[in-house]
Design an enzyme around this catalytic site. Structure first.
Site, PDB file in Angstrom:
ATOM      1  N   ASP A  52       9.980   3.255   3.930  1.00  0.00           N
ATOM      2  CA  ASP A  52       8.801   4.030   4.295  1.00  0.00           C
ATOM      3  C   ASP A  52       7.790   3.191   5.064  1.00  0.00           C
ATOM      4  O   ASP A  52       6.797   3.727   5.562  1.00  0.00           O
ATOM      5  CB  ASP A  52       8.142   4.639   3.049  1.00  0.00           C
ATOM      6  CG  ASP A  52       7.786   3.603   2.008  1.00  0.00           C
ATOM      7  OD1 ASP A  52       8.708   3.003   1.448  1.00  0.00           O
ATOM      8  OD2 ASP A  52       6.577   3.390   1.755  1.00  0.00           O
ATOM      9  N   LYS A 104      -6.964   4.868   7.158  1.00  0.00           N
ATOM     10  CA  LYS A 104      -6.340   4.391   5.926  1.00  0.00           C
ATOM     11  C   LYS A 104      -7.444   4.061   4.920  1.00  0.00           C
ATOM     12  O   LYS A 104      -8.308   3.221   5.193  1.00  0.00           O
ATOM     13  CB  LYS A 104      -5.485   3.162   6.184  1.00  0.00           C
ATOM     14  CG  LYS A 104      -4.775   2.641   4.938  1.00  0.00           C
ATOM     15  CD  LYS A 104      -3.875   1.471   5.293  1.00  0.00           C
ATOM     16  CE  LYS A 104      -3.156   0.936   4.053  1.00  0.00           C
ATOM     17  NZ  LYS A 104      -2.251  -0.180   4.389  1.00  0.00           N
ATOM     18  N   ASP A 129      -6.286   6.580  -6.257  1.00  0.00           N
ATOM     19  CA  ASP A 129      -7.589   7.089  -5.828  1.00  0.00           C
ATOM     20  C   ASP A 129      -7.675   7.343  -4.329  1.00  0.00           C
ATOM     21  O   ASP A 129      -8.673   7.871  -3.841  1.00  0.00           O
ATOM     22  CB  ASP A 129      -8.712   6.142  -6.268  1.00  0.00           C
ATOM     23  CG  ASP A 129      -8.561   4.735  -5.703  1.00  0.00           C
ATOM     24  OD1 ASP A 129      -7.832   4.548  -4.717  1.00  0.00           O
ATOM     25  OD2 ASP A 129      -9.170   3.809  -6.273  1.00  0.00           O
ATOM     26  N   GLY A 130      -6.652   6.958  -3.571  1.00  0.00           N
ATOM     27  CA  GLY A 130      -6.656   7.225  -2.138  1.00  0.00           C
ATOM     28  C   GLY A 130      -7.563   6.322  -1.333  1.00  0.00           C
ATOM     29  O   GLY A 130      -7.744   6.530  -0.128  1.00  0.00           O
ATOM     30  N   GLY A 147      -0.532   8.652   0.995  1.00  0.00           N
ATOM     31  CA  GLY A 147      -1.312   8.761  -0.225  1.00  0.00           C
ATOM     32  C   GLY A 147      -2.761   8.364  -0.065  1.00  0.00           C
ATOM     33  O   GLY A 147      -3.595   8.701  -0.903  1.00  0.00           O
TER      34      GLY A 147
END
Length: 499
Positions: free
Chosen positions: A256, A117, A129-130, A97
């Site tokens: 994950d 990242k 918002d990433g 994401g």
């Protein structure tokens, strides 16, 4: 976005093996640029692993490239899809994401993938918002390199790139990007994703990719997929033992966040044990203590069962899948755990009663709560034998950690009795213990001091901490303050999933 001009000619060549998988495994997209990026810190060790030329490290283009503003030649950026269980609950589709895989390369030191990242929104951002903030990026950068220094299997971090770009969290912070490096970023949840959708073609493609790229020895087994699962279980068991031995708590062991390669992956609300408490919860968001220190082995095994469920269509028989976990994880964890704690205690050779003695030591630590790191470091310097009239003075560095010094004396008597069963030269033993018991770990208060200074535009403390944490087992007089107990103001520090 184009490849930058006038870069050094001896750049590493990407091979991008993950990008060779079918398009269903990812979305191809470039990172989102950050305005006016600047270098916060760089790990020269990781730059060496990647074979990055010094000319690039010293180039203004370095910040542009690792902020995501420009691409290295041959890079094929993408964001990978995966799913997973979060806090024990199926969360469905997840994915990168806020991460962009720039590509992979292979050199004499191995296979390496570079991932940014915090490089902006992707189709898997789920409304976020990433971005990453300076605070969390510094924590991940420092802990990645600290764990490598401790000898714990881990992803690495090349650099932190900052920018005066506002990002809203609990308050307005500034954006940053951390460049993560690992042989691969495939997760347990990568397999769960395809299994949950009954997409057995993609499930097999992923397993074949992992085997062919990282574990080719599994191909010779009667059931290569069961062999891969067994390999993951063994490596995961050893990994968790390493965590426990240095007092590390991951804080968010979702499927994950578990590496198929047995690496420590995704540094968020992590912590290192200070005053010992086996039930310590380092993640303020973990309301039920699922990821406490003592629960990490059980959670890792639970996660492996979820991976076994996902791989069952490839393995074929439930009993074989379960055996791959049961026959590997427990023995690997217990064997490595006992090996590491025998080394921490200075036990020269294995004896039948060692498991009980280690358990008694944990009970002693739990009752009296000394600082985990300082306890074992001070123990490393004590002699194997001491005259009764000199014991109080000789043992003072350890005894003074306890309110009940008589209890410490009783434990020390038992420790010395155990040492006497497999005696060895004191100087040799002490040197071996010092090599097994770090003096320096990334305590939250140390990271907080560096973060506060960095927010004010001073990155020197980040770089000083990095220099210290590269050699955590060494005496480093100039960094002596980093080995101190946390100051009173640090009692209120808390990290959460937003960290």
């Amino acid at each position: 976005m184009n490849a930058p001009e006038s870069l050094p000619l001896d750049l590493p060549v990407f091979d991008n093996s993950f990008a060779a998988l079918p398009d269903a495994f990812y979305t191809r997209l470039n990172p989102h640029p950050l305005p006016n990026p600047y270098v916060v810190a760089v790990s020269d060790e990781v730059a060496g692993l990647l074979g990055l030329p010094e000319a690039l490290l010293n180039s203004p283009a370095f910040a542009e490239i690792f902020a995501g503003n420009r691409l290295l030649p041959g890079s094929e950026p993408l964001a990978a899809v995966y799913s997973g269980h979060q806090f024990g609950v199926w969360a469905g589709q997840l994915g990168d994401g806020r991460a962009h895989l720039l590509g992979g390369l292979r050199n004499d030191l191995g296979h390496w993938e570079i991932q940014l990242k915090g490089a902006g929104r992707t189709p898997y951002s789920r409304g976020a918002d990433g971005r990453a903030v300076l605070r969390s990026s510094i924590r991940e950068f420092l802990c990645s390199e600290a764990m490598a220094g401790l000898g714990v299997p881990t992803t690495r971090a090349l650099c932190v790139i900052g920018a005066d770009y506002p990002v809203r969290r609990e308050e307005i912070e500034t954006a940053a990007v951390v460049a993560r490096v690992a042989p691969g970023f495939v997760r347990f949840g990568s397999f769960e994703h395809w299994a949950s959708r009954d997409r057995q073609v993609e499930l097999k493609q992923l397993a074949d990719y992992v085997i062919d790229t990282f574990r080719p020895e599994c191909r010779a087994a009667a059931n290569p997929y069961a062999e891969l699962l067994a390999d993951v279980a063994r490596r995961t068991g050893e990994l968790i033992a390493h965590w426990m031995a240095v007092g590390f708590m991951h804080g968010v062991m979702n499927t994950d966040n578990m590496s198929i390669l047995g690496l420590t992956l995704d540094y968020g609300p992590f912590g290192f044990m200070e005053a010992f408490d086996a039930g310590h919860i380092c993640n303020h968001s973990d309301n039920h203590g699922r990821y406490s220190y003592r629960n990490q082995p059980a959670v890792a095994q639970w996660n492996l069962y979820r991976l076994a469920d996902a791989m069952l269509p490839l393995i074929g028989r439930p009993a074989l899948a379960q055996a791959a976990v049961d026959e590997q994880f427990g023995p690997a964890f217990e064997g490595k755990f006992e090996q590491l704690f025998r080394a921490k205690l200075g036990l020269r050779a294995k004896l039948d009663g060692d498991e009980d003695f280690i358990g008694e030591t944990f009970g002693f630590l739990q009752q009296h709560r000394p600082d985990f790191t300082l306890f074992f470091r001070a123990l490393s310097r004590l002699p194997a034998a001491v005259a009764p009239e000199k014991a109080a003075k000789t043992d003072a560095p350890l005894r003074d950690m306890f309110v009940d010094r008589s209890a410490c004396d009783v434990w020390l008597a038992g420790w010395r009795a155990r040492l006497a069963q497999t005696p060895w030269d004191d100087a040799e033993r002490q040197a071996a213990m010092l090599a097994a018991n770090p003096k320096y770990v990334l305590r939250n208060w140390l990271a907080e001091v560096a973060i506060r200074q960095a927010k004010a535009g001073d990155f020197s403390e980040v770089r000083r901490l990095l220099a210290c944490l590269r050699h955590p087992y060494d005496e480093q007089p100039k960094f002596e303050a980093y080995a101190a107990l946390p100051p009173d103001w640090a009692n209120g520090l808390a990290v959460s999933c937003s960290s």
